[in-house]
Design an enzyme around this catalytic site. Structure first.
Site, PDB file in Angstrom:
ATOM      1  N   GLY A  83      -4.148  10.463   3.968  1.00  0.00           N
ATOM      2  CA  GLY A  83      -2.780  10.448   4.164  1.00  0.00           C
ATOM      3  C   GLY A  83      -2.300   9.111   4.494  1.00  0.00           C
TER       4      GLY A  83
ATOM      5  N   GLY B  42      -4.680   6.513   1.198  1.00  0.00           N
ATOM      6  CA  GLY B  42      -5.167   7.321   0.134  1.00  0.00           C
ATOM      7  C   GLY B  42      -5.447   8.881   0.591  1.00  0.00           C
TER       8      GLY B  42
ATOM      9  N   ASN C  35      10.711   1.312 -10.237  1.00  0.00           N
ATOM     10  CA  ASN C  35       9.848   2.559  -9.884  1.00  0.00           C
ATOM     11  C   ASN C  35      10.310   3.070  -8.706  1.00  0.00           C
ATOM     12  OD1 ASN C  35       8.249   2.338 -12.107  1.00  0.00           O
ATOM     13  ND2 ASN C  35       6.245   1.652 -10.662  1.00  0.00           N
TER      14      ASN C  35
ATOM     15  N   ASP D 279       4.649   3.390  -4.906  1.00  0.00           N
ATOM     16  CA  ASP D 279       6.315   3.373  -5.039  1.00  0.00           C
ATOM     17  C   ASP D 279       6.960   4.594  -4.656  1.00  0.00           C
ATOM     18  OD1 ASP D 279       5.347   0.681  -5.726  1.00  0.00           O
ATOM     19  OD2 ASP D 279       5.327   1.108  -7.989  1.00  0.00           O
TER      20      ASP D 279
END
Length: 329
Positions: free
Chosen positions: A224, A221, A45, A251
């Site tokens: 920030g 989350g 990823n 990722d």
């Protein structure tokens, strides 16, 4: 001097994704959507996310000699990743079983497969990739001894970035090389263990820095991220978006951050850009399929210019602090 902006060492999995109305409890069966198979794995990823942003990227990983392995190799090459370091065989390709609820939140179980056979010897054999790379980024979906060997093979002047996921205690030699160590709340709690003090992410960052990393990023989350180094602490806002699927967003954040650091950005500015990349990624389903181009990131910036990173100095005897930012990573 460098052939690659970023060398990613890590896992390559086939993501088997099912949408559910809610996650099942113990002993419970719930019905889900049709099964969808995506190329994934934290290493693969990151490599795709960086390449899609324009980074010259190489991947060191191991996949099985099977259909999932071919899916992963095709995905890397289509994104422009150099797969010269991808080894084939030794075990079946790793698989991640993922459920996604209506809010976009996911739960993941990983069968490592070939990822568990990526060995320190494989790292040593890839010495030319290390010397050709400006930044090296890795995670913990491969054996910890392989990550340690990667630290020992870093070329002079290169930068090491680690997202310790899934989290586990880290040896001092690995911690000392991290610049930065990137953790979310769960990963911070596991690594710090009983040393975790309170619920203030600034405290987590301060204690993590004391463990040896040169810098730390705590992703928060909807709030920030928080970045911390010897120069102080900065809070980085995110962007408000409608989340469709959070799979692989972390990722994308790590890849973007590692790339921008290698391009010379200061840590707060690199994290601010990475937060926008992560926000763009959650607006689409899947992991690698959701990763934005630079034009898509620019469009998101124009739609929500957000705030500049705010720096909080750390005076003698004081604790670093951070204020909340809006949005979603």
């Amino acid at each position: 001097m460098y052939d690659y902006d970023l060398l990613v060492i890590g896992s390559a999995n086939a993501d088997l994704v099912i949408g559910v109305e809610r996650r099942p409890g113990a002993g419970e069966t719930v019905l889900g959507s049709d099964l969808v198979v995506h190329p994934g794995g934290k290493g693969a990823n990151q490599a795709v996310a960086a390449a899609r942003l324009g980074a010259r990227t190489a991947l060191l990983a191991r996949v099985g000699d099977d259909a999932y392995g071919r899916l992963l190799l095709d995905s890397q090459r289509a994104a422009g990743v150099d797969t010269v370091g991808v080894l084939v065989g030794g075990a079946p390709t790793g698989v991640a079983l993922i459920t996604v609820d209506p809010s976009g939140d996911n739960s993941i179980v990983v069968s490592p497969g070939a990822n568990g056979r990526l060995t320190p010897a494989d790292v040593r054999a890839a010495g030319s990739l290390f010397h050709a790379s400006r930044v090296v980024s890795t995670q913990l979906e491969i054996p910890l001894e392989t990550v340690l060997e990667a630290v020992r093979n870093l070329a002079p002047g290169s930068r090491f970035v680690l997202n310790p996921s899934p989290p586990r205690p880290l040896p001092p030699e690995v911690l000392a090389a991290c610049d930065p160590l990137i953790v979310n709340e769960h990963e911070a709690r596991v690594i710090l263990g009983d040393a975790l003090v309170g619920d203030d992410p600034a405290d987590w960052a301060r204690i993590l820095l004391a463990r040896g990393p040169r810098s730390v990023v705590v992703t928060l989350g909807a709030q920030g991220a928080l970045v911390a180094s010897a120069q102080g602490v900065a809070q980085v806002p995110s962007v408000t978006v409608d989340a469709v699927d959070t799979t692989g967003a972390g990722d994308a954040f790590t890849a973007a951050l590692a790339w921008r650091l290698g391009q010379g950005d200061a840590l707060p500015e690199a994290a601010a850009y990475a937060a926008r990349v992560g926000a763009a990624a959650v607006t689409k389903a899947g992991a690698q399929e959701s990763y934005p181009t630079p034009e898509e990131v620019d469009a998101l910036c124009a739609a929500d210019p957000g705030d500049n990173p705010r720096t909080h100095g750390q005076g003698p005897g004081s604790s670093p602090g951070a204020s909340s930012g809006g949005g979603s990573l």
